[in-house]
Design a protein around this motif. Structure first.
Motif: not given
Ligand code: ARG
Length: 544
Positions: A5, A9, A22, A33-35
Motif C-alpha cells: 500500500p 501510494a 488509497m 485499492f481505490q483512490s
C-alpha cells in the motif's frame, strides 16, 4: 520492507503531487485499492474528474506492480496488484528471520525505564502494567536493531529505610530468611510502630542518618532488604516471562553520590535558587517549583531523576529515553525533562518520552482492588485467569489486555472476555498460530515441501498476502508512536484474514502448485503471527 500500500501510494503521489488517500476496495471485483484523488484534483483544477483520472492512469508508472488501472464511475481509480507481486512479497516474509521487520538505518541507543517496583513492597498492578508495556517496547526497538538499555529504577532509597532497619533491629529479624510478602508485612509493622511510638520514630530518623553515613550494620540490613525484594521481583519476572534481569537493576540509591554534584551544578548555572530554606528550580508556567534539596538537606525523588537523566545521556549515551510509569507521575516527569533541558543534561537531539498508562478497573468500573481495598497483585490476576485456562494462556490473556487498549485508557479486568479464544484477545491470536502450525505439521508429515508462494489467485489469499506485506510498517509505527495496540490490531486483522482464507481456500485438500503455494502462505502467516506475538511478549504455541 516497504508495504505494497505505501509503495503504491508513493508512486501515485509522484504523479498527483498529493496523497492519493488509497482505500481498500469495497468489493473484490474492484481490485485491491481505490483512490478518489482525481475527484479532488478535478475540483481544484476545474476539469472533469474522469479526464484527470485518465491523465493519472496514463502517467503513473505502475506496470511492474499492478494490472492496468481502471477508471470507475465519476472518476475513481481502481487498483489491482499483480498476483505475482503479492506472491513475491509473501515469500519475502519467509526469507527473513523477523518476517520483514525493518532494521533501523541509524540504530539508536534507547534507554527504557520500566517496572521500577519498590523495595520491601510487592509489585502492584501499576508495576505490572509498566513491566508488560516496557518489555514490549524493549522487544520492538531491539528487533529493529537499536541498542536497548533496560533500566529498572527500583525504589531502594529514602527515609522509610530508617524505620525499616530500626524495626528489624527491634524485632531481631533475620532479614535474609524473609520472603517479599513477609518483608512487606514488616514494612506495615514498621509504619504502625513509627506512627504510634515517638521514641521509635526518633530512633528511625537517627537510623536514616546512620544509613546515609555508611554505618556498617545499618547498611548490611538495608542490603539484605534489597536482596529479599529482588528475589521476589525476579520470581514475578520469571512468571511473566519478561526480559528484565539483575543486570538491569539501576535503583535510586545508585545516584546518591551524584546528587550533591547536580545541586552544585544547578546552583552554578543559576537555575537552583533558595526558597524557604530549600533549593528549588522554578519553571515557567508551573506554580510549584521542583524541589532539588529539602530544607533538612535531604534529596528526594526529583533530584534523583535529574541525576538519572544526566547519567543516561552522559554515561550511557542515550539517544532516546522512554519512561513507562503510571499517569499520575506525568507532571513529575514533565518537570524533570524541563529542568534537564535547561541544565543541558538533556540536549535537544535526545528524545525523552513519558508513556503513562491508565488503571486496571474491576467489573464494577472502580479501581481494581482487593476486598481490603489494597492494590491487586499479579498473583491475584493470574489466579483469576488461571481458574479459566492454562497458565500460558492466562498470561497471554493478561498481557494482551494490557497492550491492546490505548495505553492511557483505564481498562476493565474482565477475565471471561480476556481468556476467550474468539474476539480480539491474546488466546485468539495464540489459537490462530496453533491452528496454522497444525496444518503445516500435517503437510510436513505427508512429506510436502514448500518454500515459496507462487500462485495467488483467490481474493482471500491475496488479502492475506497484502496484510503480511504491511508487518514491517506496523512495527515501525509502534517503534515511533509507542502504541502497542496498533500491533495488536494488526495481528488481529491477520488472524481474521487467515480464517477467511481457510474458509475460501482449501489448503490440505488442494493439489499441486496451488497446495504448495498455499502452504507457503500459511508458513508466512505463521511467521508474522509468531514474530508479532513475540514482540508483545506473548508465547506463540504450536499446539493448544
Ligand atoms: N518506583 C516508582 C514507583 O513505584 C517508579 C519509578 C519510575 N522511574 C523513575 N525514574 N522515576 O512509583
Amino acid at each position: 520492507m516497504l508495504s505494497l500500500p505505501s509503495l503504491l501510494a508513493s508512486r501515485f503521489e509522484a504523479v498527483t503531487g498529493v496523497d492519493p488517500e488509497m482505500r481498500p476496495a469495497t468489493k473484490p471485483q474492484f481490485g485491491h485499492f481505490q483512490s478518489n484523488v482525481a475527484l479532488r484534483l478535478a475540483k481544484a483544477e476545474g476539469k472533469p474528474p474522469r479526464e484527470i483520472a485518465a491523465r493519472i492512469v496514463a502517467e503513473a508508472q505502475l506496470d511492474d506492480l499492478c494490472e492496468p488501472l481502471e477508471i470507475a464511475g465519476p472518476g475513481f481509480i481502481n487498483i489491482r496488484i499483480k498476483a505475482a507481486v503479492l506472491a513475491e512479497v509473501a515469500s519475502q516474509v519467509l526469507d527473513d528471520d523477523l518476517a520483514g521487520i525493518n532494521r533501523a538505518p541509524e540504530p539508536q541507543t534507547v534507554v527504557i525505564d520500566y517496572s521500577a517496583p519498590n523495595v520491601a513492597k510487592q509489585m502492584h498492578v501499576g508495576h505490572l502494567r509498566s513491566t508488560i508495556i516496557g518489555d514490549c517496547f524493549a522487544r520492538v526497538l531491539s528487533a529493529q536493531g537499536n541498542s536497548v538499555i533496560r533500566q529498572n529504577h527500583i525504589g531502594d532509597w529514602g527515609t522509610q529505610f530508617g524505620m525499616l532497619v530500626e524495626q528489624v533491629l527491634h524485632e531481631g529479624t533475620d532479614v535474609a530468611g524473609l520472603t517479599l510478602v513477609e518483608a512487606e508485612a514488616l514494612y506495615r509493622r514498621a509504619n504502625l510502630h513509627f506512627k504510634s511510638d515517638p521514641a521509635f520514630a526518633d530512633a528511625a530518623l537517627v537510623r536514616v542518618v546512620a544509613l546515609q553515613s555508611g554505618d556498617a550494620e545499618t547498611n548490611q540490613i538495608w542490603r539484605a532488604l534489597i536482596a529479599v525484594s529482588l528475589a521476589g521481583f525476579n520470581e514475578t519476572y520469571a512468571r511473566l516471562g519478561v526480559l528484565l534481569t539483575d543486570d538491569d537493576i539501576a535503583g535510586e540509591s545508585g545516584y546518591n553520590a551524584d546528587l550533591p554534584l547536580v545541586l552544585e551544578d544547578l546552583k552554578a548555572q543559576g537555575l537552583a535558587v533558595q526558597d524557604d530554606g530549600a533549593w528549588c528550580v522554578f519553571l515557567e508556567g508551573s506554580e510549584t517549583p521542583m524541589i532539588v534539596q529539602k530544607r533538612d538537606g535531604g534529596f528526594g525523588y526529583s533530584a534523583t531523576d535529574l541525576a538519572t537523566i544526566r547519567h543516561r545521556v552522559g554515561t550511557l549515551g542515550a539517544d532516546r529515553i522512554i519512561y513507562v510509569v503510571g499517569t499520575p507521575q506525568a507532571h513529575h516527569f514533565a518537570q524533570v525533562f524541563a529542568v534537564c533541558r535547561m541544565a543541558g543534561y538533556l540536549p535537544e537531539r535526545v528524545r525523552a518520552e513519558f508513556i503513562g498508562f491508565g488503571q486496571v478497573l474491576g467489573a464494577d468500573g472502580r479501581r481494581f482492588a482487593t476486598r481490603e481495598g489494597t492494590s491487586v497483585l499479579l498473583a491475584d490476576l493470574l489466579v483469576a485467569a488461571e481458574a479459566e485456562v492454562a497458565p500460558s494462556i492466562a498470561l497471554a490473556a493478561i498481557k494482551y489486555a494490557d497492550l491492546s487498549n490505548s495505553l492511557h485508557k483505564d481498562y476493565v479486568f474482565d477475565v471471561q472476555r480476556m481468556v476467550a479464544t474468539t474476539g480480539n484477545t491474546g488466546p485468539y491470536l495464540q489459537y490462530a498460530h496453533a491452528r496454522v502450525s497444525q496444518i503445516l505439521r500435517k503437510a510436513e508429515a505427508e512429506g510436502f515441501a514448500f518454500d515459496r508462494v507462487t500462485l495467488l489467485e483467490e481474493h482471500a489469499e491475496q488479502q492475506l498476502a497484502l496484510l503480511l506485506s504491511r508487518f514491517g510498517e506496523v512495527v515501525d509505527d509502534v517503534a515511533v508512536t509507542l502504541q502497542p495496540h496498533r500491533l495488536c490490531g494488526y495481528l488481529y486483522d491477520v488472524a481474521t484474514a487467515l480464517s477467511s482464507f481457510y474458509e475460501q481456500c482449501p489448503v490440505l485438500r488442494s493439489e499441486g502448485e496451488v497446495k504448495t503455494s498455499r502452504l507457503a502462505l500459511c508458513a508466512a502467516t505463521q511467521k508474522v503471527l509468531a514474530v508479532g506475538l513475540d514482540l508483545l511478549g506473548i508465547a506463540a504455541p504450536e499446539r493448544m
